[in-house]
Design a protein around this motif. Sequence first.
Motif, PDB file in Angstrom:
ATOM      1  N   UNK A 170      30.070  47.150  46.782  1.00 12.81           N
ATOM      2  CA  UNK A 170      31.147  46.160  46.850  1.00 12.81           C
ATOM      3  C   UNK A 170      31.904  46.409  48.139  1.00 12.81           C
ATOM      4  N   UNK A 171      31.818  45.488  49.092  1.00 13.93           N
ATOM      5  CA  UNK A 171      32.490  45.600  50.391  1.00 13.93           C
ATOM      6  C   UNK A 171      32.313  46.977  51.019  1.00 13.93           C
ATOM      7  N   UNK A 172      31.080  47.456  51.028  1.00  9.17           N
ATOM      8  CA  UNK A 172      30.766  48.687  51.746  1.00  9.17           C
ATOM      9  C   UNK A 172      30.791  49.952  50.902  1.00  9.17           C
ATOM     10  N   UNK A 173      31.296  49.865  49.686  1.00  6.89           N
ATOM     11  CA  UNK A 173      31.343  51.040  48.814  1.00  6.89           C
ATOM     12  C   UNK A 173      30.299  50.908  47.716  1.00  6.89           C
ATOM     13  N   UNK A 174      29.438  51.916  47.610  1.00  9.93           N
ATOM     14  CA  UNK A 174      28.342  51.825  46.659  1.00  9.93           C
ATOM     15  C   UNK A 174      28.813  51.896  45.210  1.00  9.93           C
ATOM     16  N   UNK A 175      28.178  51.131  44.366  1.00 11.35           N
ATOM     17  CA  UNK A 175      28.424  51.265  42.926  1.00 11.35           C
ATOM     18  C   UNK A 175      27.785  52.582  42.485  1.00 11.35           C
ATOM     19  N   UNK A 176      28.450  53.321  41.587  1.00 10.53           N
ATOM     20  CA  UNK A 176      27.838  54.556  41.102  1.00 10.53           C
ATOM     21  C   UNK A 176      26.562  54.216  40.333  1.00 10.53           C
ATOM     22  N   UNK A 177      25.571  55.138  40.339  1.00  8.32           N
ATOM     23  CA  UNK A 177      24.296  54.836  39.682  1.00  8.32           C
ATOM     24  C   UNK A 177      24.449  54.667  38.173  1.00  8.32           C
ATOM     25  N   UNK A 178      25.496  55.252  37.624  1.00  4.85           N
ATOM     26  CA  UNK A 178      25.675  55.149  36.174  1.00  4.85           C
ATOM     27  C   UNK A 178      27.120  54.842  35.822  1.00  4.85           C
ATOM     28  N   UNK A 179      27.312  54.241  34.674  1.00  3.15           N
ATOM     29  CA  UNK A 179      28.662  54.062  34.140  1.00  3.15           C
ATOM     30  C   UNK A 179      29.270  52.725  34.530  1.00  3.15           C
ATOM     31  N   UNK A 180      30.254  52.320  33.740  1.00 10.95           N
ATOM     32  CA  UNK A 180      30.941  51.051  33.977  1.00 10.95           C
ATOM     33  C   UNK A 180      32.022  51.226  35.028  1.00 10.95           C
ATOM     34  N   UNK A 181      32.155  50.230  35.885  1.00 10.44           N
ATOM     35  CA  UNK A 181      33.227  50.230  36.872  1.00 10.44           C
ATOM     36  C   UNK A 181      34.184  49.092  36.513  1.00 10.44           C
ATOM     37  N   UNK A 182      35.457  49.411  36.221  1.00  8.16           N
ATOM     38  CA  UNK A 182      36.402  48.327  35.930  1.00  8.16           C
ATOM     39  C   UNK A 182      36.746  47.583  37.221  1.00  8.16           C
ATOM     40  N   UNK A 183      36.753  46.275  37.177  1.00  6.03           N
ATOM     41  CA  UNK A 183      37.133  45.489  38.352  1.00  6.03           C
ATOM     42  C   UNK A 183      38.556  44.983  38.124  1.00  6.03           C
ATOM     43  N   UNK A 184      39.484  45.344  39.021  1.00  2.00           N
ATOM     44  CA  UNK A 184      40.894  44.987  38.799  1.00  2.00           C
ATOM     45  C   UNK A 184      41.104  43.474  38.636  1.00  2.00           C
ATOM     46  N   UNK A 185      42.108  43.103  37.832  1.00  2.00           N
ATOM     47  CA  UNK A 185      42.431  41.690  37.650  1.00  2.00           C
ATOM     48  C   UNK A 185      42.675  40.996  38.996  1.00  2.00           C
ATOM     49  N   UNK A 186      42.389  39.712  39.061  1.00  3.66           N
ATOM     50  CA  UNK A 186      42.606  38.882  40.253  1.00  3.66           C
ATOM     51  C   UNK A 186      41.670  39.203  41.412  1.00  3.66           C
ATOM     52  N   UNK A 187      40.753  40.177  41.243  1.00  4.05           N
ATOM     53  CA  UNK A 187      39.846  40.487  42.365  1.00  4.05           C
ATOM     54  C   UNK A 187      38.896  39.336  42.610  1.00  4.05           C
ATOM     55  N   UNK A 188      38.560  39.165  43.870  1.00  2.69           N
ATOM     56  CA  UNK A 188      37.493  38.241  44.257  1.00  2.69           C
ATOM     57  C   UNK A 188      36.532  39.098  45.054  1.00  2.69           C
ATOM     58  N   UNK A 189      35.378  39.345  44.473  1.00  2.00           N
ATOM     59  CA  UNK A 189      34.479  40.311  45.100  1.00  2.00           C
ATOM     60  C   UNK A 189      33.068  39.774  45.237  1.00  2.00           C
ATOM     61  N   UNK A 190      32.298  40.476  46.061  1.00  2.00           N
ATOM     62  CA  UNK A 190      30.865  40.227  46.134  1.00  2.00           C
ATOM     63  C   UNK A 190      30.177  41.559  45.893  1.00  2.00           C
ATOM     64  N   UNK A 191      29.208  41.555  44.996  1.00  2.00           N
ATOM     65  CA  UNK A 191      28.405  42.759  44.778  1.00  2.00           C
ATOM     66  C   UNK A 191      27.107  42.521  45.514  1.00  2.00           C
ATOM     67  N   UNK A 192      26.914  43.244  46.598  1.00  2.00           N
ATOM     68  CA  UNK A 192      25.809  42.994  47.511  1.00  2.00           C
ATOM     69  C   UNK A 192      24.728  44.052  47.341  1.00  2.00           C
ATOM     70  N   UNK A 193      23.477  43.647  47.465  1.00  2.00           N
ATOM     71  CA  UNK A 193      22.397  44.636  47.421  1.00  2.00           C
ATOM     72  C   UNK A 193      21.485  44.497  48.638  1.00  2.00           C
ATOM     73  N   UNK A 194      21.145  45.629  49.243  1.00  2.00           N
ATOM     74  CA  UNK A 194      20.215  45.620  50.383  1.00  2.00           C
ATOM     75  C   UNK A 194      18.771  45.554  49.889  1.00  2.00           C
ATOM     76  N   UNK A 195      18.504  46.258  48.792  1.00  2.00           N
ATOM     77  CA  UNK A 195      17.094  46.409  48.374  1.00  2.00           C
ATOM     78  C   UNK A 195      16.791  45.810  47.008  1.00  2.00           C
ATOM     79  N   UNK A 196      17.756  45.130  46.422  1.00  2.00           N
ATOM     80  CA  UNK A 196      17.550  44.535  45.108  1.00  2.00           C
ATOM     81  C   UNK A 196      18.257  45.352  44.038  1.00  2.00           C
ATOM     82  N   UNK A 197      18.768  44.677  43.008  1.00  2.00           N
ATOM     83  CA  UNK A 197      19.497  45.388  41.952  1.00  2.00           C
ATOM     84  C   UNK A 197      19.553  44.534  40.693  1.00  2.00           C
ATOM     85  N   UNK A 198      19.710  45.217  39.567  1.00  2.00           N
ATOM     86  CA  UNK A 198      20.057  44.532  38.331  1.00  2.00           C
ATOM     87  C   UNK A 198      21.443  45.016  37.909  1.00  2.00           C
TER      88      UNK A 198
END
Length: 431
Positions: free
Chosen positions: A41-69
């Motif tokens: 998300x904007x240059x910071x990798x999602x951890x390989x495991x676990x839920x990440x809470x996304x703060x209210x009102x955020x407008x984000x893009x979850x980007x993948x270089x090599x593909x992701x589910x």
Amino acid sequence: AGGAAAPPPRQCKLDPKSELRVEVPPDAPLRVRLVAGTAEIFGTELPPEGWVPIPPRSKIAIFTWHGATLELDGVTESEYPSEETPMVVYVNTHAILDARRARARAAAAQGGDLEASQGPRVIVAGPTDSGKSTLCKMLLSWAAKLGWKPTYVDLDIGQGSITIPGCISATPIEKPIDIVDGIPLEMPLVYFYGHPTPSINPDVYKVLMKELAKTLERQFSGNAESRAAGMVINTMGWVEGLGYELLLNAIETYKANVLLVLGQEKLWKMLKDAVQSKPNIDVVKLQKSEGVVLRNSKYRQKTRSFRIKEYFYGIANDLAPHSNIVNFSDVSVYRIGGGHQAPRSALPIGAEPVADPTRLVAVNISTDMIHTVLAISYAKEPDEIISSNVAGFIHVTDVDIQRKKLTYIAPCPGDLPSRLLIASSLTWYEA
Ligand code: ADP
């Protein structure tokens, strides 16, 4: 109407070099989990495991270089994948900056001069909602991931991303910016302007930019590592007239050597012409992402308010501010730049009144101050206020004229670290 049931958790498969754009509502939680692959998300990798809470009102893009589910759990205002992103161009820009940092570090190791050992000083410019803050975040997080400690400088007093609006500030970025907590707040260097727009007193804005730059130059001269890592500087979205003039001023004040211009051909051309006599400045036009969410002025005003609230209550509304009372006589409140000049009648005949736009004016505490933010200056004496950074902010909740007492909230308990306070036009109303 209302009370629609939250959708069940759902999975989303992203192709390489694509992103999932998500808008989170103000009052419903959303969390995201990486099921397979890698994503950021904007240059910071999602951890390989676990839920990440996304703060209210955020407008984000979850980007993948090599593909992701991905798996999403919670309510969104919108969520859609896109394959059209400028991310490859952005990461190539990062690679060029990275090479410059390496060159600066090598020069420093060989005892090179200040010029050669200076890493890139990048200014990101563009109209509002061109994705400036987002590009800054990405460039900083990608650099930090490689071990650099670039300095983030935020000159955008309208929508500050380091601290509350109305400030210009800087902070070293030592690791990729946290998805939940945002920019680290351990050691920001903050100068207080006190208004969300520079037109109220552009001279003060310029003076504060200079003060911040002076302090940073001092720090860089004693720290080869942060000098080589350089700066990423975010600017205001006002790029016409006075806004343009202040942008040129920022380029000069921070000795910027890379100008990244987002989404406006005209601005790019103007800046290119403006600095053409200076061979050491690269002016680069970058495509804007279609994902950047447009925010109208009402929305901006609201975000400003939320930023102030967040300072006292935490991003997740998880902090409890401390309420305190001081006597009027325990504090001195000043305003920078009065605008009130000596009346003509008080001047010698023939003299023109000259307003000193950076003059310090003592302010009487009044009920007008209720709901406003005051900054706590590090200055020892009033005349040092304009050249001093601030320790933090208080929010005035009550003024009792009769008993001469001011009630405020602060994020920390205890006495104020200084009795010198700076007044502002920033307000926030507790709902
Ligand atoms: P600016 O600094 O130029 O005003 P921002 O970088 O703050 O613009 O972007 C505006 C909004 O759009 C922010 O809320 C940001 O998180 C969001 N945003 C930026 N890029 C994307 C994207 N690719 N997808 C979804 N939202 C985005």
